[in-house]
Design a protein around this motif. Sequence first.
Motif, PDB file in Angstrom:
ATOM      1  N   ALA A  97      35.600 -26.442 -44.369  1.00 27.61           N
ATOM      2  CA  ALA A  97      34.503 -26.115 -43.448  1.00 27.61           C
ATOM      3  C   ALA A  97      33.145 -26.647 -43.906  1.00 27.61           C
ATOM      4  CB  ALA A  97      34.423 -24.601 -43.255  1.00 27.61           C
ATOM      5  N   THR A  98      32.984 -26.831 -45.208  1.00 29.76           N
ATOM      6  CA  THR A  98      31.683 -27.271 -45.707  1.00 29.76           C
ATOM      7  C   THR A  98      31.451 -28.747 -45.396  1.00 29.76           C
ATOM      8  OG1 THR A  98      32.091 -25.743 -47.527  1.00 29.76           O
ATOM      9  CG2 THR A  98      30.136 -27.136 -47.703  1.00 29.76           C
ATOM     10  N   GLY A  99      32.482 -29.563 -45.611  1.00 30.03           N
ATOM     11  CA  GLY A  99      32.370 -30.982 -45.311  1.00 30.03           C
ATOM     12  C   GLY A  99      31.463 -31.709 -46.295  1.00 30.03           C
ATOM     13  N   PHE A 100      32.044 -32.188 -47.393  1.00 31.89           N
ATOM     14  CA  PHE A 100      31.247 -32.970 -48.338  1.00 31.89           C
ATOM     15  C   PHE A 100      32.080 -34.149 -48.788  1.00 31.89           C
ATOM     16  CE2 PHE A 100      33.118 -29.235 -50.280  1.00 31.89           C
ATOM     17  CZ  PHE A 100      33.971 -29.790 -51.223  1.00 31.89           C
ATOM     18  N   LYS A 101      31.394 -35.197 -49.197  1.00 28.57           N
ATOM     19  CA  LYS A 101      32.059 -36.410 -49.644  1.00 28.57           C
ATOM     20  C   LYS A 101      31.650 -36.714 -51.078  1.00 28.57           C
ATOM     21  CE  LYS A 101      33.302 -38.683 -45.544  1.00 28.57           C
ATOM     22  NZ  LYS A 101      34.687 -38.686 -46.026  1.00 28.57           N
ATOM     23  N   MET A 102      32.325 -37.704 -51.635  1.00 33.01           N
ATOM     24  CA  MET A 102      32.046 -38.078 -53.028  1.00 33.01           C
ATOM     25  C   MET A 102      30.570 -38.429 -53.222  1.00 33.01           C
ATOM     26  SD  MET A 102      33.752 -37.957 -55.702  1.00 33.01           S
ATOM     27  CE  MET A 102      32.693 -37.883 -57.125  1.00 33.01           C
ATOM     28  N   MET A 103      29.973 -39.088 -52.234  1.00 27.51           N
ATOM     29  CA  MET A 103      28.563 -39.457 -52.361  1.00 27.51           C
ATOM     30  C   MET A 103      27.662 -38.220 -52.463  1.00 27.51           C
ATOM     31  SD  MET A 103      27.871 -42.588 -52.727  1.00 27.51           S
ATOM     32  CE  MET A 103      26.213 -42.921 -52.146  1.00 27.51           C
ATOM     33  N   ASP A 104      28.019 -37.177 -51.721  1.00 23.42           N
ATOM     34  CA  ASP A 104      27.229 -35.941 -51.809  1.00 23.42           C
ATOM     35  C   ASP A 104      27.331 -35.369 -53.225  1.00 23.42           C
ATOM     36  OD1 ASP A 104      26.669 -36.024 -49.025  1.00 23.42           O
ATOM     37  OD2 ASP A 104      28.651 -35.162 -48.607  1.00 23.42           O
ATOM     38  N   ILE A 105      28.552 -35.400 -53.749  1.00 17.16           N
ATOM     39  CA  ILE A 105      28.779 -34.856 -55.091  1.00 17.16           C
ATOM     40  C   ILE A 105      27.970 -35.654 -56.116  1.00 17.16           C
ATOM     41  CG2 ILE A 105      30.531 -34.451 -56.877  1.00 17.16           C
ATOM     42  CD1 ILE A 105      32.571 -34.067 -54.577  1.00 17.16           C
ATOM     43  N   LEU A 106      28.033 -36.984 -55.984  1.00 15.75           N
ATOM     44  CA  LEU A 106      27.281 -37.831 -56.924  1.00 15.75           C
ATOM     45  C   LEU A 106      25.774 -37.606 -56.780  1.00 15.75           C
ATOM     46  CD1 LEU A 106      29.367 -41.117 -56.631  1.00 15.75           C
ATOM     47  CD2 LEU A 106      28.984 -39.833 -58.732  1.00 15.75           C
ATOM     48  N   ALA A 107      25.345 -37.190 -55.602  1.00 19.56           N
ATOM     49  CA  ALA A 107      23.916 -36.934 -55.380  1.00 19.56           C
ATOM     50  C   ALA A 107      23.512 -35.526 -55.824  1.00 19.56           C
ATOM     51  CB  ALA A 107      23.567 -37.167 -53.918  1.00 19.56           C
ATOM     52  N   GLY A 108      24.430 -34.799 -56.454  1.00 23.66           N
ATOM     53  CA  GLY A 108      24.063 -33.484 -56.995  1.00 23.66           C
ATOM     54  C   GLY A 108      24.276 -32.336 -56.029  1.00 23.66           C
TER      55      GLY A 108
END
Lengths: 144, 190
Positions: free
Chosen positions: B137-148
């Motif tokens: 439900a949150t919806g996040f991608k690797m780029m979001d993770i790398l962006a902190g």
Amino acid sequence: MGKSHIHKPKRNFILWLMALLMLASGVEIVPQAQAEYGDVVINNQSDKAGMRPPIFPHWFHRIRFRCKVCHADLGFKFQAGGNQINMLKIIDGEFCGACHNGEIAWSVENCDVCHSGKPGTPTQVHGSTVQKLIGKPAPAAGQK
Amino acid sequence: MNALLKFLAVTWTVLLWSTAPVPAVAGPEKWSPLEKDGLHDPQGPAIHELQQPGEALSQMPPDSVGNQVRWVEALRKGTINPRTNILPETKIQVLDQDLIYGNTGDNWFVLFPHKAHTEWLDCANCHERIFKTKFGATGFKMMDILAGKACGQCHGAVSFPLTECRRCHSIDPGTFKGKLGAQQAAGGKP
């Protein structure tokens, strides 16, 4: 050169990738000494007040307390410099003062044990991947 | 984008293999002394009252990244026993449930263990500020993770860093037979 085929977000991404790869191969993008991973420097006011900025070592505290003690029970937000900490609140028993009160840990009069940073060091989480990627401290990495 | 991340994964693995392995026995010299870490003022009047990281961390299960400590192992083995609360009324709640993510391109699937996290953290540290309480439900991608963001809030600042792709991408899609999402009665990894 004509217009690049690679559109902008993708190009930024490639730059990022290169930065990551340099990191992985041990090339220092910004020459920096090896401070311990997770060390937080808090310097919203210290420099202005003529104090060395305080350094909060995560490694030292997580040996003694789980994250939840500080980040749930005591209400520290996940953001370096994002909690508006000052000495009045600490002496009042908030934030660091919830423990550094002479009961759970040594008390507030040990100024220099907390205020131990090099003057002029900006607010940051040392060791942060984000900080390394963009080559400067990343106080904005936490939630708003 | 996916192709690039894949490229990254491959290059990364090669680089990691070609660089320093984890030494079986770690001496305190693996950690910088505080006087030379670039953050502490070597002239500070109380610098010698502080504990050197190497003194404490060399006693723990070794790792090659971050604090160079396997924190989950240190906790489970009882090497450390950090307090769970300082307020007597605080509840401790550990949830033993794994989540498996499959939008990983050609990369291995991601296993998120609630257990290892709730041994350290409170539900409220993640729900609902960082993650919704529903798989996907949150919806996040690797780029979001790398962006902190998402997992990257902790991984990359305090918990093991994002350079360790395989610690999250730990499920081989080739042999995985179950369903993605929340797993029944997980138990975490051994």
